[in-house]
Design a protein around this motif. Structure first.
Motif, mmCIF file in Angstrom:
data_model
loop_
_atom_site.group_PDB
_atom_site.id
_atom_site.type_symbol
_atom_site.label_atom_id
_atom_site.label_comp_id
_atom_site.label_asym_id
_atom_site.label_seq_id
_atom_site.Cartn_x
_atom_site.Cartn_y
_atom_site.Cartn_z
ATOM 1 N N ILE A 96 66.914 12.578 -5.889
ATOM 2 C CA ILE A 96 66.408 12.411 -4.524
ATOM 3 C C ILE A 96 66.586 10.958 -4.094
ATOM 4 N N LEU A 97 67.122 10.766 -2.889
ATOM 5 C CA LEU A 97 67.200 9.461 -2.238
ATOM 6 C C LEU A 97 66.262 9.465 -1.045
ATOM 7 N N VAL A 98 65.480 8.404 -0.903
ATOM 8 C CA VAL A 98 64.542 8.297 0.208
ATOM 9 C C VAL A 98 64.837 7.005 0.967
ATOM 10 N N HIS A 99 65.360 7.124 2.178
ATOM 11 C CA HIS A 99 65.629 5.961 3.014
ATOM 12 C C HIS A 99 64.411 5.682 3.881
ATOM 13 N N THR A 100 63.971 4.430 3.887
ATOM 14 C CA THR A 100 62.795 4.061 4.669
ATOM 15 C C THR A 100 63.087 2.864 5.559
ATOM 16 N N LEU A 101 62.289 2.741 6.597
ATOM 17 C CA LEU A 101 62.306 1.579 7.482
ATOM 18 C C LEU A 101 60.861 1.147 7.621
ATOM 19 N N THR A 102 60.523 -0.052 7.153
ATOM 20 C CA THR A 102 59.120 -0.417 7.044
ATOM 21 C C THR A 102 58.865 -1.872 7.404
ATOM 22 N N ASP A 103 57.648 -2.134 7.874
ATOM 23 C CA ASP A 103 57.192 -3.501 8.084
ATOM 24 C C ASP A 103 56.149 -3.879 7.040
ATOM 25 N N ASN A 104 55.976 -3.003 6.051
ATOM 26 C CA ASN A 104 55.025 -3.270 4.976
ATOM 27 C C ASN A 104 55.542 -2.620 3.693
ATOM 28 N N ARG A 105 56.252 -3.390 2.915
ATOM 29 C CA ARG A 105 56.903 -2.878 1.701
ATOM 30 C C ARG A 105 55.899 -2.253 0.734
ATOM 31 N N ASN A 106 54.755 -2.900 0.535
ATOM 32 C CA ASN A 106 53.770 -2.400 -0.428
ATOM 33 C C ASN A 106 53.209 -1.051 0.000
ATOM 34 N N GLN A 218 60.008 21.735 -2.714
ATOM 35 C CA GLN A 218 59.934 21.780 -1.258
ATOM 36 C C GLN A 218 58.726 21.004 -0.744
ATOM 37 N N ARG A 219 57.629 21.105 -1.462
ATOM 38 C CA ARG A 219 56.423 20.379 -1.070
ATOM 39 C C ARG A 219 56.641 18.869 -1.176
ATOM 40 N N LEU A 220 57.332 18.432 -2.221
ATOM 41 C CA LEU A 220 57.635 17.006 -2.371
ATOM 42 C C LEU A 220 58.498 16.518 -1.216
ATOM 43 N N ILE A 221 59.541 17.260 -0.877
ATOM 44 C CA ILE A 221 60.418 16.883 0.225
ATOM 45 C C ILE A 221 59.637 16.817 1.535
ATOM 46 N N ASP A 222 58.793 17.810 1.760
ATOM 47 C CA ASP A 222 57.977 17.842 2.983
ATOM 48 C C ASP A 222 57.056 16.626 3.059
ATOM 49 N N ARG A 223 56.410 16.292 1.953
ATOM 50 C CA ARG A 223 55.490 15.141 1.934
ATOM 51 C C ARG A 223 56.248 13.848 2.230
ATOM 52 N N LEU A 224 57.404 13.693 1.635
ATOM 53 C CA LEU A 224 58.189 12.476 1.864
ATOM 54 C C LEU A 224 58.631 12.384 3.326
ATOM 55 N N GLU A 225 59.133 13.484 3.859
ATOM 56 C CA GLU A 225 59.621 13.468 5.242
ATOM 57 C C GLU A 225 58.493 13.232 6.237
ATOM 58 N N ASP A 226 57.278 13.554 5.842
ATOM 59 C CA ASP A 226 56.138 13.405 6.737
ATOM 60 C C ASP A 226 55.591 11.973 6.758
ATOM 61 N N GLU A 227 56.037 11.138 5.825
ATOM 62 C CA GLU A 227 55.585 9.747 5.801
ATOM 63 C C GLU A 227 56.130 8.996 7.017
ATOM 64 N N ASP A 228 55.293 8.206 7.645
ATOM 65 C CA ASP A 228 55.699 7.472 8.837
ATOM 66 C C ASP A 228 56.886 6.547 8.585
ATOM 67 N N ASP A 229 56.940 5.943 7.408
ATOM 68 C CA ASP A 229 57.971 4.943 7.117
ATOM 69 C C ASP A 229 59.282 5.553 6.623
ATOM 70 N N VAL A 230 59.283 6.848 6.348
ATOM 71 C CA VAL A 230 60.490 7.495 5.805
ATOM 72 C C VAL A 230 61.407 7.930 6.941
ATOM 73 N N SER A 231 62.664 7.501 6.850
ATOM 74 C CA SER A 231 63.657 7.867 7.859
ATOM 75 C C SER A 231 64.416 9.128 7.463
ATOM 76 N N GLU A 232 64.874 9.175 6.221
ATOM 77 C CA GLU A 232 65.683 10.308 5.766
ATOM 78 C C GLU A 232 65.425 10.572 4.297
ATOM 79 N N VAL A 233 65.532 11.826 3.921
ATOM 80 C CA VAL A 233 65.427 12.234 2.524
ATOM 81 C C VAL A 233 66.669 13.049 2.181
ATOM 82 N N PHE A 234 67.345 12.664 1.113
ATOM 83 C CA PHE A 234 68.545 13.373 0.673
ATOM 84 C C PHE A 234 68.313 13.881 -0.743
ATOM 85 N N THR A 235 68.742 15.102 -1.016
ATOM 86 C CA THR A 235 68.595 15.651 -2.351
ATOM 87 C C THR A 235 69.896 16.313 -2.810
ATOM 88 N N ALA A 236 69.968 16.516 -4.111
ATOM 89 C CA ALA A 236 71.087 17.251 -4.703
ATOM 90 C C ALA A 236 70.670 18.675 -5.031
#
Length: 242
Positions: A96-106, A218-236
């Motif tokens: 899984i790759l998770v691309h994010t755009l954030t103003d707070n890395r932590n 599927q639940r993991l992907i959904d949780r990641l995509e629902d994060e405000d800072d997450v732009s895209e989620v890619f999986t194999a």
């Protein structure tokens, strides 16, 4: 390509994404920001930004939202965003790759790590899975009411400069070098209605997901995509009904 159908994933997730209407504009704003940051704020000279602005208009996004995203990219908004990619494995050993755009890395790192840990996954080191994906331009043309056979479409996509094509009963899936994506998209738009056109990450090989891990992944992907800072989620992932 590996035989993986990105179109299946797009269609399978569309209803879930539509249901999250409240976050749609925020996600698109960040995509506009990233496109403008990397290629400049002028859509006439920045094909990716033009694509994102088309996406915003299709979602009926207010012009003020678009302007704010552009202002952030040019520094007028007073915010400092950075792009960070997280890599890891989900249930069933799926990369899984998770691309994010954030103003707070932590904040972002904590949220992504928690999502992995609580849903049967594990974060990896930088470079642990990214080598398994290729950056590609992806274009989908729906076959419904389209009187074009595979031979003709393949001839057209090669003439436009694309690299490869997969055909199913529902759709033609076309892959390009990312550098020639805009040129190929513009050429095909003159002949066809494009269902999807984007720069994305395509897995070199897919991993079949065991039946008992499908819901958890599927639940993991959904949780990641629902994060405000997450732009895209890619999986194999290759789900059982792919």
């Amino acid at each position: 390509m590996s035989g993986h159908s990105k179109w299946h994933n797009i269609q399978g997730r569309k209803n879930a994404q539509d249901a999250k209407r409240g976050k749609i504009f925020q996600k698109i704003s960040r995509e506009i920001y990233m496109a403008a940051k990397s290629g400049g704020p002028d859509p006439d000279s920045n094909p990716q930004l033009r694509l994102m602005m088309d996406k915003a208009r299709a979602a009926n996004m207010p012009k003020d939202n678009i302007k704010r995203a552009l202002d952030k990219a040019t520094g007028a908004g007073g915010e400092n965003y950075e792009e960070i990619t997280y890599e890891g494995y989900g249930p069933g050993g799926v990369a899984i790759l998770v691309h994010t755009l954030t103003d707070n890395r932590n904040r972002t790192a904590s949220a992504v790590r928690t999502d992995f840990n609580r849903n049967g996954g594990a974060l990896g080191e930088t470079g642990s899975v990214s080598f398994m994906f290729d950056r590609k331009g992806y274009i989908a043309i729906a076959r419904e009411e389209l009187d074009v056979d595979e031979d003709q479409m393949f001839e057209d996509i090669l003439e436009a400069g694309a690299e490869d094509m997969q055909a199913s009963d529902d759709v033609f899936e076309i892959y390009t070098d990312p550098k020639s994506f805009a040129e190929v998209r513009d050429a095909l738009e003159k002949k066809y209605d494009l269902a999807t056109a984007e720069l994305t990450m395509i897995p070199q090989n897919t991993v079949p997901v065991p039946e008992d891990k499908v819901e958890q992944l599927q639940r993991l992907i959904d949780r990641l995509e629902d994060e405000d800072d997450v732009s895209e989620v890619f999986t194999a992932a290759e789900f059982p009904d792919d």
